[in-house]
Design an enzyme around this catalytic site. Structure first.
Site, PDB file in Angstrom:
ATOM      1  N   CYS A  91      -2.751  39.337  39.163  1.00  0.00           N
ATOM      2  CA  CYS A  91      -2.927  38.487  40.353  1.00  0.00           C
ATOM      3  C   CYS A  91      -4.383  38.136  40.614  1.00  0.00           C
ATOM      4  CB  CYS A  91      -2.300  39.146  41.575  1.00  0.00           C
ATOM      5  SG  CYS A  91      -0.516  39.259  41.397  1.00  0.00           S
ATOM      6  N   HIS A 385       1.930  33.040  47.408  1.00  0.00           N
ATOM      7  CA  HIS A 385       1.142  33.743  46.392  1.00  0.00           C
ATOM      8  C   HIS A 385       1.567  33.336  44.984  1.00  0.00           C
ATOM      9  CE1 HIS A 385      -0.747  36.735  44.042  1.00  0.00           C
ATOM     10  NE2 HIS A 385       0.200  37.652  44.076  1.00  0.00           N
ATOM     11  N   CYS A 415      -5.595  42.510  44.959  1.00  0.00           N
ATOM     12  CA  CYS A 415      -4.996  43.598  44.179  1.00  0.00           C
ATOM     13  C   CYS A 415      -4.198  42.985  43.034  1.00  0.00           C
ATOM     14  CB  CYS A 415      -4.094  44.473  45.045  1.00  0.00           C
ATOM     15  SG  CYS A 415      -2.746  43.552  45.806  1.00  0.00           S
TER      16      CYS A 415
HETATM   17  C1  LIG Z   1      10.794  40.097  49.155  1.00  0.00           C
HETATM   18  C2  LIG Z   1      11.567  39.128  48.283  1.00  0.00           C
HETATM   19  C3  LIG Z   1      12.503  39.903  47.336  1.00  0.00           C
HETATM   20  C4  LIG Z   1      12.385  38.239  49.200  1.00  0.00           C
HETATM   21  O1  LIG Z   1      12.990  37.253  48.466  1.00  0.00           O
HETATM   22  P1  LIG Z   1      14.129  36.329  49.095  1.00  0.00           P
HETATM   23  O2  LIG Z   1      15.285  37.176  49.483  1.00  0.00           O
HETATM   24  O3  LIG Z   1      14.345  35.194  48.160  1.00  0.00           O
HETATM   25  O4  LIG Z   1      13.388  35.827  50.396  1.00  0.00           O
HETATM   26  P2  LIG Z   1      13.826  34.720  51.409  1.00  0.00           P
HETATM   27  O5  LIG Z   1      12.718  33.771  51.586  1.00  0.00           O
HETATM   28  O6  LIG Z   1      15.184  34.148  51.030  1.00  0.00           O
HETATM   29  O7  LIG Z   1      13.958  35.546  52.732  1.00  0.00           O
HETATM   30  C5  LIG Z   1      15.081  36.382  53.008  1.00  0.00           C
HETATM   31  C6  LIG Z   1      15.487  36.162  54.451  1.00  0.00           C
HETATM   32  O8  LIG Z   1      14.409  36.547  55.277  1.00  0.00           O
HETATM   33  C7  LIG Z   1      14.083  35.521  56.172  1.00  0.00           C
HETATM   34  N1  LIG Z   1      12.645  35.563  56.431  1.00  0.00           N
HETATM   35  C8  LIG Z   1      11.663  35.692  55.514  1.00  0.00           C
HETATM   36  N2  LIG Z   1      10.481  35.702  56.148  1.00  0.00           N
HETATM   37  C9  LIG Z   1      10.706  35.588  57.454  1.00  0.00           C
HETATM   38  C10 LIG Z   1       9.885  35.530  58.598  1.00  0.00           C
HETATM   39  N3  LIG Z   1       8.561  35.606  58.505  1.00  0.00           N
HETATM   40  N4  LIG Z   1      10.466  35.408  59.811  1.00  0.00           N
HETATM   41  C11 LIG Z   1      11.802  35.336  59.916  1.00  0.00           C
HETATM   42  N5  LIG Z   1      12.643  35.378  58.859  1.00  0.00           N
HETATM   43  C12 LIG Z   1      12.101  35.503  57.660  1.00  0.00           C
HETATM   44  C13 LIG Z   1      14.498  34.248  55.426  1.00  0.00           C
HETATM   45  O9  LIG Z   1      14.741  33.179  56.323  1.00  0.00           O
HETATM   46  C14 LIG Z   1      15.760  34.687  54.756  1.00  0.00           C
HETATM   47  O10 LIG Z   1      16.804  34.642  55.706  1.00  0.00           O
HETATM   48  P3  LIG Z   1      18.281  34.159  55.268  1.00  0.00           P
HETATM   49  O11 LIG Z   1      18.742  35.185  54.262  1.00  0.00           O
HETATM   50  O12 LIG Z   1      19.021  34.187  56.554  1.00  0.00           O
HETATM   51  O13 LIG Z   1      18.115  32.807  54.664  1.00  0.00           O
HETATM   52  C15 LIG Z   1      10.620  38.239  47.404  1.00  0.00           C
HETATM   53  O14 LIG Z   1       9.883  37.368  48.236  1.00  0.00           O
HETATM   54  C16 LIG Z   1       9.676  39.081  46.604  1.00  0.00           C
HETATM   55  O15 LIG Z   1      10.051  39.626  45.567  1.00  0.00           O
HETATM   56  N6  LIG Z   1       8.426  39.204  47.063  1.00  0.00           N
HETATM   57  C17 LIG Z   1       7.445  40.073  46.470  1.00  0.00           C
HETATM   58  C18 LIG Z   1       6.751  39.352  45.377  1.00  0.00           C
HETATM   59  C19 LIG Z   1       5.874  40.287  44.632  1.00  0.00           C
HETATM   60  O16 LIG Z   1       6.225  41.355  44.213  1.00  0.00           O
HETATM   61  N7  LIG Z   1       4.673  39.836  44.445  1.00  0.00           N
HETATM   62  C20 LIG Z   1       3.723  40.583  43.725  1.00  0.00           C
HETATM   63  C21 LIG Z   1       2.677  40.926  44.640  1.00  0.00           C
HETATM   64  S1  LIG Z   1       1.322  41.552  43.714  1.00  0.00           S
END
Ligand SMILES: CC(C)(COP(=O)(O)OP(=O)(O)OC[C@H]1O[C@@H](n2cnc3c(N)ncnc32)[C@H](O)[C@@H]1OP(=O)(O)O)[C@@H](O)C(=O)NCCC(=O)NCCS
Length: 428
Positions: A91, A385, A415
């Site tokens: 990243c 990101h 990170c």
């Molecule tokens: C966490 C993760 C699994 C979620 O993926 P996802 O399920 O596709 O996420 P979504 O955007 O569909 O959000 C899930 C739900 O949360 C809700 N939501 C997400 N953020 C929200 C917020 N800030 N406020 C309100 N609701 C929120 C969405 O509306 C969705 O609701 P729904 O199921 O009713 O449609 C994914 O984003 C992920 O893997 N992130 C980490 C990435 C990572 O590892 N990066 C490396 C970093 S170094």
């Protein structure tokens, strides 16, 4: 040896960031990278003949165009004689791309360079199993239909299953999200604290869009197939989110006891970002006003089997020491938000006597992190990101905001997979 050249950040530009699989689903990382580099060149009116180097970061490269930077250079009309290479520091890849250009300028190998990065999680390479790949290779070498068919004999159903890249540590098998849960448990970071940090990320990003700080960083992206629709703004910022809405979300990585949710994690994102860098002398000669100058940087790494995302709390003191500065000297701090719990944990470590003693061999903590100077325009949780682009986004935002506020010093950290952390100090 002559003094190393001072390196100026002249301008930065990025595509709007969007959730993977949505508005950019038919574009590649190369398309996104070309869109922002083209715009960077146009806006800055840089003389293309002056560009001596182009570097780009990408974490999951395309097997069709693995050296993203070279294809960008050729695609946007840089002279074919401009060398270009791509880097992968997970990243922090576009941070490394920036460092590569900074070093080329410092060493006198170039006066002007472009550095950035891109990621399309909508377009990740999907692999065949090893046995299927071997069969396909054997079939491609076959001299008769019979030989071709025999190449596939012995394949089992499970060999047909495609393999997708995992966002997990190859050495431990733990996903980033599971590693984030580990931080929450071991550092005592509550769900409430994570959700509050995430809310702040969204509200500050929305404010920075509304008051005109963030939009000038963005280019427009025309999307196929007809190139009539255009993406002009970030699509992930939720200006209407609340603590109650965040608290209602289920844990994403540990369904039973977890605290890390879709709301307090950075989302899977597509996007690209790039910066124009110049030697101070060249900037002055060509009449550019630098946004900021690169003062120092550092990379550090921890054991991925320990607390994976703590690299910044080691890289930050190293970069500050190299700059001869204290945390309290920083007017602004941009800390990449992979997860709210990672920001909270790194801030906790910087303020901790124990971290200082055990990890840094120091008697005093690195320093207090002023929350009012931290991620003042939101962060990766709200904005998104795209792995390879985040470092360039953060560097642009920090340089521009430092310039706007007439600040003196700014610090950024990212990170990265493998337990790495990157930090850089900018000055004006
Ligand atoms: C966490 C993760 C699994 C979620 O993926 P996802 O399920 O596709 O996420 P979504 O955007 O569909 O959000 C899930 C739900 O949360 C809700 N939501 C997400 N953020 C929200 C917020 N800030 N406020 C309100 N609701 C929120 C969405 O509306 C969705 O609701 P729904 O199921 O009713 O449609 C994914 O984003 C992920 O893997 N992130 C980490 C990435 C990572 O590892 N990066 C490396 C970093 S170094």
């Amino acid at each position: 040896m002559s003094e190393p050249q001072r390196v100026a950040v002249i301008a930065g530009c990025r595509t709007p960031f969007a959730k993977a699989g949505t508005v950019y689903r038919d574009l590649t990382a190369l398309d996104l990278a070309k869109a922002c580099v083209r715009e960077l060149i146009e806006r800055s009116e840089v003389d293309l003949r002056s560009v001596g180097v182009l570097t780009m970061g990408q974490v999951i490269p395309s097997v069709l165009a693995p050296n993203l930077a070279r294809e960008v250079g050729l695609g946007v009309g840089l002279p074919a004689s401009v060398p270009a290479h791509s880097v992968n520091r997970a990243c922090a890849s576009s941070n490394q791309a920036i460092v590569d250009v900074v070093q080329a300028i410092q060493n006198g190998h170039a006066e002007v360079g472009i550095a950035g990065g891109a990621e399309s999680l909508s377009d990740v390479p999907i692999l065949h199993s090893r046995r299927m790949a071997q069969a396909l290779l054997a079939a491609s070498r076959a001299r008769s239909l019979g030989e071709r068919l025999r190449a596939f004999a012995g394949l089992r159903l499970r060999d047909l299953k495609p393999q997708t890249p995992a966002i997990a540590e190859p050495s431990t098998g733990l996903s980033m999200g599971q590693s984030a849960e580990k931080l929450a448990q071991e550092n005592g970071i509550t769900r409430e604290e994570q959700d509050e940090l995430s809310l702040r990320s969204h509200l500050r990003a929305a404010a920075a869009i509304d008051d005109g700080r963030l939009p000038p960083e963005l280019c427009r992206v025309f999307v196929p197939p007809r190139y009539e629709s255009v993406v002009e703004a970030d699509t992930l910022v939720r200006r209407d989110t609340t603590l109650e809405a965040l608290a209602a979300l289920s844990p994403a990585f540990d369904r039973k006891y977890g605290t890390v949710t879709a709301g307090n994690s950075s989302p899977l994102t597509d996007g690209a970002a790039a910066l124009l860098l110049m030697s101070a002398e060249r900037a002055q000669a060509d009449g550019y006003t630098p946004l900021a100058f690169v003062k120092s940087w550092a990379v550090a790494a921890v054991d991925p089997a320990g607390q994976l995302l703590m690299g910044p709390a080691l890289a930050i003191p190293r970069a500050l020491e190299r700059a001869g500065l204290e945390l309290s000297d920083m007017d602004l701090i941009e800390m990449h938000e992979a997860f709210a719990v990672q920001v909270a944990s790194n801030v906790q470590a910087l303020e901790s006597q124990r971290w200082a003693a055990q990890q840094l061999g120091r008697t005093k903590p690195v320093g207090q992190v002023d929350r009012e100077r931290l991620n003042v325009s939101g962060g990766s949780i709200a904005i998104g990101h795209p792995f390879g682009a985040t470092g360039a986004r953060i560097t642009t935002t920090l340089a521009r905001e430092l310039h706007r506020r007439n600040g003196k010093f700014g610090l950024l950290s990212v990170c990265a997979q493998g337990g790495m952390g990157f930090a850089m100090v900018l000055e004006r």
